[in-house]
Structure formats: structure tokens, C-alpha cells
Design a protein around this motif. Structure first.
Motif, mmCIF file in Angstrom:
data_model
loop_
_atom_site.group_PDB
_atom_site.id
_atom_site.type_symbol
_atom_site.label_atom_id
_atom_site.label_comp_id
_atom_site.label_asym_id
_atom_site.label_seq_id
_atom_site.Cartn_x
_atom_site.Cartn_y
_atom_site.Cartn_z
ATOM 1 N N HIS A 169 0.845 -1.206 0.000
ATOM 2 C CA HIS A 169 0.000 0.000 0.000
ATOM 3 C C HIS A 169 0.879 1.254 0.000
ATOM 4 N N THR A 170 1.997 1.167 0.724
ATOM 5 C CA THR A 170 2.956 2.277 0.679
ATOM 6 C C THR A 170 3.458 2.436 -0.753
ATOM 7 N N ALA A 171 3.789 1.300 -1.388
ATOM 8 C CA ALA A 171 4.321 1.344 -2.758
ATOM 9 C C ALA A 171 3.298 1.935 -3.729
ATOM 10 N N CYS A 180 14.336 4.683 -1.672
ATOM 11 C CA CYS A 180 13.465 3.711 -0.993
ATOM 12 C C CYS A 180 14.277 2.805 -0.065
ATOM 13 N N GLY A 181 15.425 3.312 0.372
ATOM 14 C CA GLY A 181 16.248 2.526 1.291
ATOM 15 C C GLY A 181 16.330 3.227 2.628
ATOM 16 N N LEU A 182 17.461 3.852 2.863
ATOM 17 C CA LEU A 182 17.707 4.521 4.144
ATOM 18 C C LEU A 182 17.198 5.962 4.154
ATOM 19 N N GLY A 197 21.283 -9.760 -5.007
ATOM 20 C CA GLY A 197 20.215 -10.686 -5.411
ATOM 21 C C GLY A 197 18.949 -9.932 -5.796
ATOM 22 N N LYS A 198 18.632 -8.860 -5.058
ATOM 23 C CA LYS A 198 17.421 -8.081 -5.353
ATOM 24 C C LYS A 198 17.577 -7.337 -6.677
ATOM 25 N N VAL A 199 18.789 -6.846 -6.919
ATOM 26 C CA VAL A 199 19.060 -6.134 -8.174
ATOM 27 C C VAL A 199 18.915 -7.113 -9.343
ATOM 28 N N ALA A 222 11.430 6.426 1.292
ATOM 29 C CA ALA A 222 12.231 6.421 2.529
ATOM 30 C C ALA A 222 11.770 7.500 3.493
ATOM 31 N N ASN A 223 11.810 7.181 4.774
ATOM 32 C CA ASN A 223 11.478 8.149 5.823
ATOM 33 C C ASN A 223 12.650 9.103 6.031
ATOM 34 N N ASN A 224 12.350 10.324 6.398
ATOM 35 C CA ASN A 224 13.385 11.323 6.765
ATOM 36 C C ASN A 224 14.491 11.420 5.718
ATOM 37 N N LEU A 269 15.640 -1.912 -3.104
ATOM 38 C CA LEU A 269 14.575 -2.758 -3.664
ATOM 39 C C LEU A 269 14.029 -3.682 -2.579
ATOM 40 N N GLY A 270 13.656 -3.098 -1.448
ATOM 41 C CA GLY A 270 13.094 -3.887 -0.348
ATOM 42 C C GLY A 270 11.596 -4.072 -0.524
ATOM 43 N N HIS A 271 10.888 -4.159 0.603
ATOM 44 C CA HIS A 271 9.444 -4.411 0.547
ATOM 45 C C HIS A 271 8.715 -3.359 -0.286
ATOM 46 N N VAL A 272 9.087 -2.096 -0.090
ATOM 47 C CA VAL A 272 8.401 -1.027 -0.823
ATOM 48 C C VAL A 272 9.037 -0.823 -2.198
ATOM 49 N N GLY A 273 10.374 -0.734 -2.228
ATOM 50 C CA GLY A 273 11.084 -0.413 -3.466
ATOM 51 C C GLY A 273 10.794 -1.400 -4.590
ATOM 52 N N SER A 281 19.390 0.196 -7.659
ATOM 53 C CA SER A 281 20.534 -0.259 -6.864
ATOM 54 C C SER A 281 20.031 -0.798 -5.538
ATOM 55 N N ASP A 282 20.796 -1.729 -4.983
ATOM 56 C CA ASP A 282 20.528 -2.234 -3.641
ATOM 57 C C ASP A 282 21.833 -2.829 -3.136
ATOM 58 N N ILE A 283 22.027 -2.787 -1.813
ATOM 59 C CA ILE A 283 23.252 -3.402 -1.287
ATOM 60 C C ILE A 283 23.178 -4.926 -1.388
HETATM 61 P P1 NAD Z 1 13.249 -2.816 3.545
HETATM 62 O O1 NAD Z 1 14.203 -3.008 4.684
HETATM 63 O O2 NAD Z 1 12.374 -3.943 3.135
HETATM 64 O O3 NAD Z 1 14.039 -2.340 2.248
HETATM 65 C C1 NAD Z 1 15.107 -1.449 2.252
HETATM 66 C C2 NAD Z 1 16.027 -1.857 1.114
HETATM 67 O O4 NAD Z 1 17.041 -0.881 0.950
HETATM 68 C C3 NAD Z 1 16.726 -3.189 1.363
HETATM 69 O O5 NAD Z 1 16.586 -4.025 0.231
HETATM 70 C C4 NAD Z 1 18.176 -2.793 1.597
HETATM 71 O O6 NAD Z 1 19.095 -3.796 1.185
HETATM 72 C C5 NAD Z 1 18.268 -1.538 0.751
HETATM 73 N N1 NAD Z 1 19.354 -0.620 1.102
HETATM 74 C C6 NAD Z 1 19.759 -0.244 2.333
HETATM 75 N N2 NAD Z 1 20.770 0.620 2.244
HETATM 76 C C7 NAD Z 1 20.998 0.811 0.925
HETATM 77 C C8 NAD Z 1 21.921 1.601 0.190
HETATM 78 N N3 NAD Z 1 22.812 2.375 0.788
HETATM 79 N N4 NAD Z 1 21.873 1.565 -1.163
HETATM 80 C C9 NAD Z 1 20.957 0.782 -1.800
HETATM 81 N N5 NAD Z 1 20.061 0.011 -1.137
HETATM 82 C C10 NAD Z 1 20.088 0.033 0.193
HETATM 83 O O7 NAD Z 1 12.391 -1.537 3.949
HETATM 84 P P2 NAD Z 1 11.006 -1.079 3.328
HETATM 85 O O8 NAD Z 1 9.907 -1.555 4.196
HETATM 86 O O9 NAD Z 1 10.993 -1.372 1.871
HETATM 87 O O10 NAD Z 1 11.096 0.508 3.553
HETATM 88 C C11 NAD Z 1 11.936 1.306 2.735
HETATM 89 C C12 NAD Z 1 11.916 2.741 3.238
HETATM 90 O O11 NAD Z 1 10.581 3.239 3.218
HETATM 91 C C13 NAD Z 1 12.408 2.902 4.682
HETATM 92 O O12 NAD Z 1 13.044 4.157 4.807
HETATM 93 C C14 NAD Z 1 11.113 2.929 5.472
HETATM 94 O O13 NAD Z 1 11.251 3.628 6.691
HETATM 95 C C15 NAD Z 1 10.196 3.673 4.513
HETATM 96 N N6 NAD Z 1 8.773 3.391 4.712
HETATM 97 C C16 NAD Z 1 8.321 2.121 4.609
HETATM 98 C C17 NAD Z 1 6.971 1.862 4.787
HETATM 99 C C18 NAD Z 1 6.417 0.466 4.648
HETATM 100 O O14 NAD Z 1 5.196 0.318 4.548
HETATM 101 N N7 NAD Z 1 7.244 -0.561 4.639
HETATM 102 C C19 NAD Z 1 6.081 2.917 5.067
HETATM 103 C C20 NAD Z 1 6.579 4.219 5.138
HETATM 104 C C21 NAD Z 1 7.932 4.443 4.965
#
Ligand code: NAD
Length: 344
Positions: A143-145, A231-233, A201-203, A254-256, A175-179, A196-198
Motif C-alpha cells: 500500500h505504501t508502494a 526507498c532505502g535509508l 540478489g534483489k538487483v 524512505a522516511n526522513n 529494492l526492499g518491501h516497498v522499493g 541499486s541495492d546493497i
Molecule cells: P526494507 O528493509 O524492506 O528495504 C530497504 C532496502 O534498501 C533493502 O533491500 C536494503 O538492502 C536496501 N538498502 C539499504 N541501504 C541501501 C543503500 N545504501 N543503497 C541501496 N540500497 C540500500 O524496507 P522497506 O519496508 O521497503 O522501507 C523502505 C523505506 O521506506 C524505509 O526508509 C522505510 O522507513 C520507509 N517506509 C516504509 C513503509 C512500509 O510500509 N514498509 C512505510 C513508510 C515508509
């Protein structure tokens, strides 16, 4: 303590300790004008009790602003459980926290945050119904995505004159849960993805499944693109980075994202449109809040569409008032929360 409460306009602070489980918890309720305070529960070590209090207050304030601009009948709050090096029984600790939440009679509704999980929320749910994001609640990330995707459309419309994403270059950091879910929406809309992602495998997955082009982590933020989606840090938009950005707009989950508030003005100075993070990433909060209120998925999905409308409103005010969208978002939130706004 009261100075800090006054500075953040915090409504109330609640403290609890339980020697049997080792619980030391703070609940900060920032503003309940629109409804009961909703916000995550952090479970982290803190250098001091003061640092934990300040974190709870600051984050609770952020939740009020986010809920207000998301159009929710919800206030802002946050909880902090101070993590000690030794915990006898994590489940019992969170059960004790559940009793603490329940003692506030619904004034505060808790949720997952840094250091907590849906399993912890299940423990809390044994003692209170004022809890969201339990294992049965489902993941808010899709839903965030979806909210970020519609926010990218609104940003493209405002900055590039069209919300058609076909052929638009979008660079996604993380490319985490949201990305990853965002990348799927963008690929389906015909956008060209740079990712990009650290985690390689996700990339690799995005390259194979979505035809994305990989970019080294250190180059992603400054790679030429139309939209940059962090969408990471958090804290990725520093003054130094902003000086090297080569995008028309920044719109990500990403937050903040802003390392300091002034960075918003630097983006503005460079003609880069910035989607205030707490507005564009509010889809998860909308999902959690409306689900807790008993709403069904179609209503929730319809409410998500308001993110794009709100961003469009923020951009229009920003243009009219010659202020950054980040400052305008804060002002609009303050108007909703306190009836204050000295602009359009
Ligand atoms: P997640 O941990 O599933 O994904 C984050 C991804 O970023 C991971 O795949 C990680 O390997 C990658 N990453 C970390 N550092 C990196 C870097 N320096 N370069 C490239 N990739 C990097 O988190 P998420 O749930 O997908 O959330 C992502 C962001 O969105 C966070 O800042 C989170 O606070 C914010 N957010 C998430 C939600 C939500 O519903 N999950 C809601 C609001 C805000």
C-alpha cells in the motif's frame, strides 16, 4: 521535560516500568484533535532515558503531521521500549507493554516500528485491542508502494507537465518491501528503471523480472534520471548530494530523506521538485489506520488515491508561496492540527 513537551507541542507523556519483565516504556501522545493517536512502537537501546523521551516526542509529532495530511481521523503518537542487553522473555515484555497500552483506554494505538515485529504485536494483542500490524493484519508495504507510485505520477505531472510514465527514467535506491513493489508498478506503466541495492540478489531479480538497469550503489543518487526514488535509508539527501543530483524530481518512500530541513530549500534552489516523504509514503499508515477502523480494501485503496491529490495541492501552494513543498506540507499539517496557516 515540560520544555521539551512545549517545544514539540506534545499533549501528554506516559511512562511505565515493570520489574517482573524488565519493561521500561514511554508513550508520547502528540495531538489527538483528529482522533486517537496512532504510531509505531520502537524497541531499541538508548544512550539515556532523556534520549528515549526526545525520540518518542519527535516521532509522535511526525505522526500527527503525517496522519493530518493523509486525511485520517487519527492523531499522532509513538511508543519507545528501552531495550536492555538482557531480556528474560521477549513475549512477556510485550505482553506487559500491551497492558500499558490498554491502560490508556484507546488514546494510543500501537504498531510495528524499528526493532519490533508482527509477532510482538500479537503478544500485545493478547492484552489490548488498541494494536495494529499483527500477523493477521497483512503487510502495509504494498500500500505504501502504491501510494508512492501515484505520488510519482503527481510529481511528474507537476514538474514535467504529464503524468504519463512511459519512457520516464526512474532511479530507485533500495529494492526492499516497498522499493521492489514500486518497481513493479513503474515497469507495468512503461517506465525505464535504474536500480541499486546493497543486496545484489534483489538487483538481479529486478533486472531479470522487470528489465531494470543496474547502477552501482554509490552512483545511483547522482545518476541522470527524471525521477529519483529513495526507498532505502533515511538521510540520503545531504547538501553535498543535492549539489550533484541530476534529476527533475525526488519522490520516494524512505522516511526522513532530508539530512537537515534546509536541504529542502537547496533542492528548491536547484529547481528539483521534492515530494515531502511523509506525504508520499503515507500509504502504509492509511492501510493500517483504516484497517483498524474496520474499513474494507476498496475503501482503503480509494483513500490511497488522495495521496496524489494532496501532493498536487502541496505543489500548487509551494509554487504560489515560493516555498519548498516540504515547508508547505508542514504548514498545511499545522493548519489542520492547530488552525494556523499564514499563506494561501
Ligand atoms: P526494507 O528493509 O524492506 O528495504 C530497504 C532496502 O534498501 C533493502 O533491500 C536494503 O538492502 C536496501 N538498502 C539499504 N541501504 C541501501 C543503500 N545504501 N543503497 C541501496 N540500497 C540500500 O524496507 P522497506 O519496508 O521497503 O522501507 C523502505 C523505506 O521506506 C524505509 O526508509 C522505510 O522507513 C520507509 N517506509 C516504509 C513503509 C512500509 O510500509 N514498509 C512505510 C513508510 C515508509
Amino acid at each position: 521535560m515540560f520544555d521539551m513537551m512545549e517545544a514539540t507541542r506534545l499533549e501528554s507523556l506516559h511512562l511505565a516500568q515493570d520489574p517482573a519483565t524488565g519493561l521500561k516504556a514511554i508513550i508520547a501522545i502528540h495531538n489527538s484533535r483528529l482522533g486517537p493517536a496512532l504510531g509505531g512502537c520502537r524497541y531499541l537501546p538508548y544512550p539515556s532515558h532523556d534520549a528515549a523521551l526526545r525520540d518518542a516526542a519527535r516521532l509522535a509529532q511526525g505522526m500527527s503531521y503525517k496522519a493530518a495530511l493523509a486525511g485520517l481521523r487519527q492523531g499522532g503518537g509513538k511508543a519507545v521500549i528501552i531495550r536492555s542487553p538482557h531480556v528474560n522473555n521477549r513475549g512477556e515484555l510485550f505482553e506487559a507493554f500491551g497492558r500499558f497500552v490498554d491502560s490508556l483506554g484507546g488514546a494510543y494505538i500501537t504498531a510495528v516500528d524499528s526493532g519490533t515485529s508482527s509477532a510482538d504485536m500479537d503478544c500485545i494483542a493478547q492484552y489490548t485491542r488498541h494494536v495494529t500490524s499483527t500477523t493477521s493484519g497483512g503487510d502495509p508495504s504494498p500500500h505504501t508502494a502504491l501510494g508512492v507510485f501515484s505520488g510519482i505520477r503527481a510529481s511528474a505531472q507537476a514538474r514535467l507537465g504529464s503524468d504519463d510514465l512511459e519512457g520516464l527514467r526512474v532511479a530507485i535506491q533500495g529494492l526492499g518491501h516497498v522499493g521492489y513493489a514500486l518497481a513493479e508498478h513503474l515497469a507495468a506503466a512503461g517506465a525505464e528503471l535504474l536500480v541499486s541495492d546493497i543486496d545484489p540478489g534483489k538487483v538481479q531479480l529486478a533486472v531479470e523480472q522487470l528489465g531494470a538497469r543496474p547502477v552501482p550503489n554509490e552512483a545511483l543518487l547522482t545518476t541522470p534520471c527524471d525521477i529519483l526514488a529513495p526507498c532505502g535509508l533515511g538521510g540520503v539527501l545531504t547538501s553535498q548530494v543535492v549539489g550533484h543530483l541530476r534529476c527533475a524530481a525526488v519522490a520516494g518512500a524512505a522516511n526522513n530523506q532530508l539530512a537537515q530541513p534546509e536541504v529542502a530549500d537547496e533542492l528548491e534552489g536547484r529547481g528539483i521538485l521534492y515530494a515531502p516523504d511523509y506525504v508520499i509514503n503515507s500509504g502504509g499508515l492509511i492501510y493500517v489506520a483504516l484497517q483498524h477502523q474496520g474499513e474494507q480494501l476498496p475503501t482503503i485503496t480509494a483513500h490511497l488515491a488522495r495521496i496524489a491529490e494532496r501532493l498536487t495541492e502541496v505543489y500548487a501552494h509551494a509554487q504560489a508561496d515560493h516555498l519548498s513543498p516540504a515547508r508547505i506540507a508542514d504548514k498545511l499539517a499545522e493548519r489542520i492540527l492547530y488552525g494556523e496557516y499564514s499563506g494561501h
